[in-house]
Design a protein around this motif. Structure first.
Motif, short mmCIF file in Angstrom:
data_model
loop_
_atom_site.label_atom_id
_atom_site.label_comp_id
_atom_site.label_asym_id
_atom_site.label_seq_id
_atom_site.Cartn_x
_atom_site.Cartn_y
_atom_site.Cartn_z
N HIS A 111 0.84 -1.20 0.00
CA HIS A 111 0.00 0.00 0.00
C HIS A 111 0.87 1.25 0.00
CE1 HIS A 111 -3.84 2.00 0.50
NE2 HIS A 111 -3.31 2.77 1.42
N ASP A 112 0.37 2.30 -0.64
CA ASP A 112 1.07 3.58 -0.69
C ASP A 112 0.89 4.33 0.62
OD1 ASP A 112 1.79 3.52 -3.59
OD2 ASP A 112 -0.39 3.52 -3.81
N GLY A 113 1.99 4.88 1.13
CA GLY A 113 1.89 5.69 2.34
C GLY A 113 1.05 6.93 2.17
N VAL A 114 0.85 7.34 0.91
CA VAL A 114 0.05 8.54 0.64
C VAL A 114 -1.34 8.17 0.12
CG1 VAL A 114 1.96 10.15 0.32
CG2 VAL A 114 1.22 8.73 -1.60
N ARG A 115 -1.85 7.02 0.54
CA ARG A 115 -3.26 6.66 0.32
C ARG A 115 -3.92 6.48 1.70
NH1 ARG A 115 -4.79 5.38 -4.98
NH2 ARG A 115 -3.10 4.65 -6.33
N PRO A 116 -4.25 7.58 2.38
CA PRO A 116 -4.75 7.48 3.74
C PRO A 116 -6.27 7.35 3.85
CG PRO A 116 -4.37 9.77 3.22
CD PRO A 116 -3.99 8.98 1.98
N LEU A 117 -6.97 7.23 2.72
CA LEU A 117 -8.44 7.26 2.75
C LEU A 117 -9.07 5.90 2.48
CD1 LEU A 117 -9.05 10.70 1.01
CD2 LEU A 117 -9.41 10.14 3.42
N GLY A 203 2.62 -14.34 -15.40
CA GLY A 203 1.64 -15.39 -15.60
C GLY A 203 0.60 -15.58 -14.52
N HIS A 204 0.56 -14.72 -13.53
CA HIS A 204 -0.44 -14.83 -12.47
C HIS A 204 -1.75 -14.18 -12.92
CE1 HIS A 204 2.21 -16.30 -9.19
NE2 HIS A 204 3.15 -15.68 -9.91
N VAL A 205 -2.85 -14.86 -12.71
CA VAL A 205 -4.17 -14.29 -13.00
C VAL A 205 -4.59 -13.45 -11.81
CG1 VAL A 205 -6.59 -14.80 -13.48
CG2 VAL A 205 -4.78 -16.24 -14.46
N MET A 206 -4.90 -12.18 -12.06
CA MET A 206 -5.23 -11.26 -10.99
C MET A 206 -6.71 -11.30 -10.62
SD MET A 206 -2.38 -9.70 -10.09
CE MET A 206 -1.73 -11.37 -10.27
N ASN A 207 -6.98 -11.19 -9.33
CA ASN A 207 -8.34 -11.08 -8.80
C ASN A 207 -8.55 -9.68 -8.25
OD1 ASN A 207 -9.13 -14.10 -8.90
ND2 ASN A 207 -7.18 -14.11 -7.81
N THR A 208 -9.79 -9.22 -8.24
CA THR A 208 -10.04 -7.84 -7.85
C THR A 208 -11.14 -7.75 -6.79
OG1 THR A 208 -11.72 -7.50 -9.58
CG2 THR A 208 -9.42 -7.01 -10.15
N ILE A 209 -11.08 -6.65 -6.04
CA ILE A 209 -12.21 -6.21 -5.23
C ILE A 209 -12.43 -4.73 -5.56
CG2 ILE A 209 -11.83 -7.86 -3.37
CD1 ILE A 209 -11.07 -4.60 -2.17
N ILE A 210 -13.64 -4.24 -5.31
CA ILE A 210 -13.93 -2.83 -5.53
C ILE A 210 -13.77 -2.08 -4.21
CG2 ILE A 210 -15.68 -1.15 -6.25
CD1 ILE A 210 -14.57 -2.90 -8.50
N GLY A 211 -12.92 -1.07 -4.24
CA GLY A 211 -12.67 -0.25 -3.06
C GLY A 211 -13.38 1.09 -3.15
N PRO A 212 -13.21 1.93 -2.15
CA PRO A 212 -13.89 3.23 -2.12
C PRO A 212 -13.32 4.20 -3.16
CG PRO A 212 -12.39 3.04 -0.27
CD PRO A 212 -12.39 1.71 -0.94
N MET A 213 -14.20 5.00 -3.75
CA MET A 213 -13.77 5.98 -4.74
C MET A 213 -12.79 7.00 -4.15
SD MET A 213 -15.08 5.23 -7.69
CE MET A 213 -14.89 6.76 -8.62
N GLU A 214 -12.93 7.30 -2.84
CA GLU A 214 -12.07 8.33 -2.24
C GLU A 214 -10.66 7.82 -1.95
OE1 GLU A 214 -14.67 6.81 1.26
OE2 GLU A 214 -14.90 7.16 -0.89
N ASN A 215 -10.36 6.58 -2.29
CA ASN A 215 -9.04 6.00 -2.05
C ASN A 215 -8.01 6.57 -3.02
OD1 ASN A 215 -6.92 4.30 -1.29
ND2 ASN A 215 -7.69 2.55 -2.46
N ILE A 216 -7.81 7.88 -2.94
CA ILE A 216 -6.90 8.57 -3.86
C ILE A 216 -5.47 8.52 -3.35
CG2 ILE A 216 -8.70 10.13 -4.71
CD1 ILE A 216 -7.44 12.30 -2.89
#
Length: 242
Positions: A111-117, A203-216
């Protein structure tokens, strides 16, 4: 299976146009941005340890801030490398050292240190998805149309309904992401833009989740103003209940 947060705070923040300090150490209400981020992982009951990648000259300052704000789960702070990819690898090696000391396998949330939301739910969703499927990329739906330049010079415009924007955390089995990094190093590749790009390449198949829009990601002055406004909204919610 343990869960380790790897927080990347190695950037200098040139687009923020700050002179005195990097963007991750800019303060809001007397608290650095990176502390807002670290608190979310430190307070999460399923996070067992935190490793931080930091600009070497700012490590002493960060150590003081950890004590001041009672961040207790940070087990190691390591300096960044020549590239973002190299910096993440330094952090992954710190995570590997922690798992060997504790004799346990682990998921690692990068995680980015500058993604505090982000939210507690986002962290939980990453842990659950990675535990079940082996990896997880936090995304948001695309709200604008992408235009992709093809190698032959033509343009490809994907359907917006099929498009997601990758953000963070990006969560993997520690052994898998370390293997990918070490393969890249053996190939003298140091230019992968993020972890999911690297994992997909190998070669890894990625899986996703939907996070909050404000996660800038706080990269520009405008981002910082949005962050300040969102913190004020959260404070008002506590006081007024809306």
């Amino acid at each position: 299976m343990k869960n380790i947060a790897l927080i990347f705070a190695g950037g200098s923040g040139s687009r923020m146009n700050t002179v005195s300090r990097p963007k991750q150490f800019l303060e809001l209400n007397g608290k650095p941005v990176i502390i807002y981020t670290l608190e979310l992982f430190d307070n999460h009951p399923q996070i067992d340890a935190i490793c931080v990648v930091c600009i070497k000259s700012w490590i002493p300052f960060l150590e003081k801030q950890l004590r001041k704000f009672e961040i207790n789960k940070v087990v190691e702070i390591v300096p960044g490398g020549e590239t973002g990819q190299d910096s993440i690898y330094n952090g992954l090696c710190a995570a590997e050292r922690w798992t060997k000391q504790n004799n346990r396998d682990a998921n690692v949330l990068i995680h980015d240190g500058v993604r505090p939301l982000i939210t507690e739910k986002t962290i939980t969703d990453n842990i659950v998805a990675c535990s079940e499927k082996g990896n997880c990329i936090t995304c948001i739906p695309a709200t604008e149309t992408f235009v992709v330049h093809e190698p032959d010079g033509s343009l490809k415009i994907p359907e917006r309904k099929d498009s997601l924007i990758a953000r963070a955390p990006q969560t993997f089995r520690l052994a898998d992401i370390l293997e990918a990094h070490r393969t890249a190093i053996s190939e003298n590749r140091h230019d992968f833009i993020d972890s999911c790009t690297m994992m997909s390449h190998y070669g890894h198949v990625m899986n996703t989740i939907i996070g909050p829009m404000e996660n800038i990601k706080i990269t520009t002055p405008t981002d910082f103003f949005i962050f300040r406004a969102m913190v004020q909204v959260h404070e008002n919610q506590q006081i007024f209940g809306f």
